[in-house]
Design a protein around this motif. Structure first.
Motif, PDB file in Angstrom:
ATOM      1  N   GLY A 220      -1.211 -17.025   1.297  1.00 63.19           N
ATOM      2  CA  GLY A 220      -1.825 -18.042   2.139  1.00 63.19           C
ATOM      3  C   GLY A 220      -3.085 -17.609   2.853  1.00 63.19           C
ATOM      4  O   GLY A 220      -3.816 -18.437   3.378  1.00 63.19           O
ATOM      5  N   GLN A 221      -3.357 -16.322   2.911  1.00 60.27           N
ATOM      6  CA  GLN A 221      -4.598 -15.842   3.517  1.00 60.27           C
ATOM      7  C   GLN A 221      -5.627 -15.718   2.404  1.00 60.27           C
ATOM      8  O   GLN A 221      -5.622 -14.747   1.654  1.00 60.27           O
ATOM      9  CB  GLN A 221      -4.387 -14.513   4.230  1.00 60.27           C
ATOM     10  N   GLN A 222      -6.478 -16.735   2.323  1.00 61.13           N
ATOM     11  CA  GLN A 222      -7.419 -16.833   1.211  1.00 61.13           C
ATOM     12  C   GLN A 222      -8.838 -16.616   1.688  1.00 61.13           C
ATOM     13  O   GLN A 222      -9.202 -16.970   2.803  1.00 61.13           O
ATOM     14  CB  GLN A 222      -7.315 -18.209   0.550  1.00 61.13           C
ATOM     15  N   GLY A 223      -9.636 -16.027   0.802  1.00 63.30           N
ATOM     16  CA  GLY A 223     -11.048 -15.850   1.097  1.00 63.30           C
ATOM     17  C   GLY A 223     -11.812 -15.410  -0.124  1.00 63.30           C
ATOM     18  O   GLY A 223     -11.226 -15.026  -1.140  1.00 63.30           O
ATOM     19  N   ASP A 224     -13.118 -15.502  -0.016  1.00 66.50           N
ATOM     20  CA  ASP A 224     -14.004 -14.994  -1.065  1.00 66.50           C
ATOM     21  C   ASP A 224     -14.512 -13.638  -0.598  1.00 66.50           C
ATOM     22  O   ASP A 224     -15.023 -13.511   0.515  1.00 66.50           O
ATOM     23  CB  ASP A 224     -15.173 -15.952  -1.298  1.00 66.50           C
ATOM     24  N   TYR A 225     -14.360 -12.648  -1.448  1.00 63.91           N
ATOM     25  CA  TYR A 225     -14.670 -11.273  -1.083  1.00 63.91           C
ATOM     26  C   TYR A 225     -15.586 -10.625  -2.115  1.00 63.91           C
ATOM     27  O   TYR A 225     -15.561 -10.985  -3.290  1.00 63.91           O
ATOM     28  CB  TYR A 225     -13.382 -10.432  -1.011  1.00 63.91           C
ATOM     29  N   SER A 226     -16.310  -9.621  -1.664  1.00 67.92           N
ATOM     30  CA  SER A 226     -17.020  -8.770  -2.613  1.00 67.92           C
ATOM     31  C   SER A 226     -15.973  -7.875  -3.271  1.00 67.92           C
ATOM     32  O   SER A 226     -14.823  -7.787  -2.807  1.00 67.92           O
ATOM     33  CB  SER A 226     -18.056  -7.906  -1.885  1.00 67.92           C
ATOM     34  N   ARG A 227     -16.360  -7.213  -4.323  1.00 62.33           N
ATOM     35  CA  ARG A 227     -15.452  -6.307  -5.031  1.00 62.33           C
ATOM     36  C   ARG A 227     -14.863  -5.260  -4.069  1.00 62.33           C
ATOM     37  O   ARG A 227     -13.660  -5.023  -4.059  1.00 62.33           O
ATOM     38  CB  ARG A 227     -16.199  -5.629  -6.176  1.00 62.33           C
ATOM     39  N   ASN A 228     -15.717  -4.649  -3.242  1.00 67.92           N
ATOM     40  CA  ASN A 228     -15.264  -3.603  -2.325  1.00 67.92           C
ATOM     41  C   ASN A 228     -14.341  -4.142  -1.236  1.00 67.92           C
ATOM     42  O   ASN A 228     -13.348  -3.508  -0.892  1.00 67.92           O
ATOM     43  CB  ASN A 228     -16.464  -2.894  -1.688  1.00 67.92           C
ATOM     44  N   GLN A 229     -14.677  -5.319  -0.693  1.00 69.76           N
ATOM     45  CA  GLN A 229     -13.825  -5.918   0.340  1.00 69.76           C
ATOM     46  C   GLN A 229     -12.449  -6.262  -0.229  1.00 69.76           C
ATOM     47  O   GLN A 229     -11.424  -6.004   0.406  1.00 69.76           O
ATOM     48  CB  GLN A 229     -14.470  -7.188   0.886  1.00 69.76           C
ATOM     49  N   ALA A 230     -12.421  -6.845  -1.415  1.00 65.61           N
ATOM     50  CA  ALA A 230     -11.157  -7.220  -2.047  1.00 65.61           C
ATOM     51  C   ALA A 230     -10.305  -5.982  -2.320  1.00 65.61           C
ATOM     52  O   ALA A 230      -9.082  -6.016  -2.153  1.00 65.61           O
ATOM     53  CB  ALA A 230     -11.414  -7.986  -3.339  1.00 65.61           C
ATOM     54  N   GLU A 231     -10.940  -4.901  -2.714  1.00 65.87           N
ATOM     55  CA  GLU A 231     -10.202  -3.661  -2.956  1.00 65.87           C
ATOM     56  C   GLU A 231      -9.523  -3.187  -1.672  1.00 65.87           C
ATOM     57  O   GLU A 231      -8.365  -2.759  -1.695  1.00 65.87           O
ATOM     58  CB  GLU A 231     -11.129  -2.572  -3.493  1.00 65.87           C
ATOM     59  N   LEU A 232     -10.213  -3.264  -0.540  1.00 69.33           N
ATOM     60  CA  LEU A 232      -9.633  -2.835   0.738  1.00 69.33           C
ATOM     61  C   LEU A 232      -8.466  -3.734   1.153  1.00 69.33           C
ATOM     62  O   LEU A 232      -7.441  -3.248   1.642  1.00 69.33           O
ATOM     63  CB  LEU A 232     -10.702  -2.817   1.830  1.00 69.33           C
ATOM     64  N   VAL A 233      -8.613  -5.044   0.940  1.00 72.43           N
ATOM     65  CA  VAL A 233      -7.530  -5.975   1.269  1.00 72.43           C
ATOM     66  C   VAL A 233      -6.302  -5.666   0.414  1.00 72.43           C
ATOM     67  O   VAL A 233      -5.170  -5.622   0.910  1.00 72.43           O
ATOM     68  CB  VAL A 233      -7.987  -7.441   1.080  1.00 72.43           C
ATOM     69  N   LEU A 234      -6.512  -5.436  -0.872  1.00 72.68           N
ATOM     70  CA  LEU A 234      -5.393  -5.118  -1.766  1.00 72.68           C
ATOM     71  C   LEU A 234      -4.788  -3.752  -1.467  1.00 72.68           C
ATOM     72  O   LEU A 234      -3.580  -3.569  -1.599  1.00 72.68           O
ATOM     73  CB  LEU A 234      -5.835  -5.193  -3.227  1.00 72.68           C
ATOM     74  N   LYS A 235      -5.610  -2.812  -1.062  1.00 71.83           N
ATOM     75  CA  LYS A 235      -5.100  -1.488  -0.697  1.00 71.83           C
ATOM     76  C   LYS A 235      -4.095  -1.620   0.440  1.00 71.83           C
ATOM     77  O   LYS A 235      -3.019  -1.020   0.405  1.00 71.83           O
ATOM     78  CB  LYS A 235      -6.258  -0.565  -0.292  1.00 71.83           C
ATOM     79  N   ASP A 236      -4.429  -2.442   1.424  1.00 66.60           N
ATOM     80  CA  ASP A 236      -3.526  -2.698   2.547  1.00 66.60           C
ATOM     81  C   ASP A 236      -2.261  -3.405   2.075  1.00 66.60           C
ATOM     82  O   ASP A 236      -1.152  -3.052   2.486  1.00 66.60           O
ATOM     83  CB  ASP A 236      -4.258  -3.516   3.617  1.00 66.60           C
TER      84      ASP A 236
END
Length: 131
Positions: free
Chosen positions: A56-72
């Motif tokens: 439910g927490q949706q957003g458009d991310y750069s490749r690096n930002q998305a990697e950090l979100v997924l890492k968490d």
């Protein structure tokens, strides 16, 4: 000696007609990255911009930002497995996959949308929805 020349001539004649196999992109490295819970390996397949939805927490991310979100996400939900449940592949276009990501506490339905770019898959949308 005559046999060797004949074989060499035959080989030279056949070589131009041999077909080169075209490499077909595979979803397998993406599946492996999800199975291992590796945001780094998964990010290698991201488009420059990716739509990411984690429960439910949706957003458009750069490749690096998305990697950090997924890492968490992977840190909080260590992988205990991933499997593909459904796939709709359209070679040279857009393909959709639905899988199941299992962690020690939850099971998530994963929706993966990829484009076929330069003979490799590029993820442009990734959703994790808790069952």
């Amino acid at each position: 000696m005559l046999i060797i020349k004949f074989l060499f001539s035959l080989l030279m004649f056949i070589s131009p007609f041999s077909e080169e196999k075209e490499t077909v992109p595979s979803i397998d490295p993406i599946i492996s990255a999800l199975e291992s819970g590796s945001s780094n390996d998964l990010a290698r397949f991201f488009e420059n911009s990716i739509t990411l939805n984690i429960n439910g927490q949706q957003g458009d991310y750069s490749r690096n930002q998305a990697e950090l979100v997924l890492k968490d996400f992977f840190k909080k939900n260590p992988s205990q497995g991933f499997s593909i449940l459904y796939q709709k592949e359209s070679p040279g276009s857009i393909s959709t996959y639905i899988g199941e990501y299992t962690s020690s506490t939850s099971i998530y339905r994963v929706f993966i949308k990829v484009s076929d770019s330069n003979n490799s898959f590029r993820i442009y949308s990734l959703d994790f929805v808790k069952n």
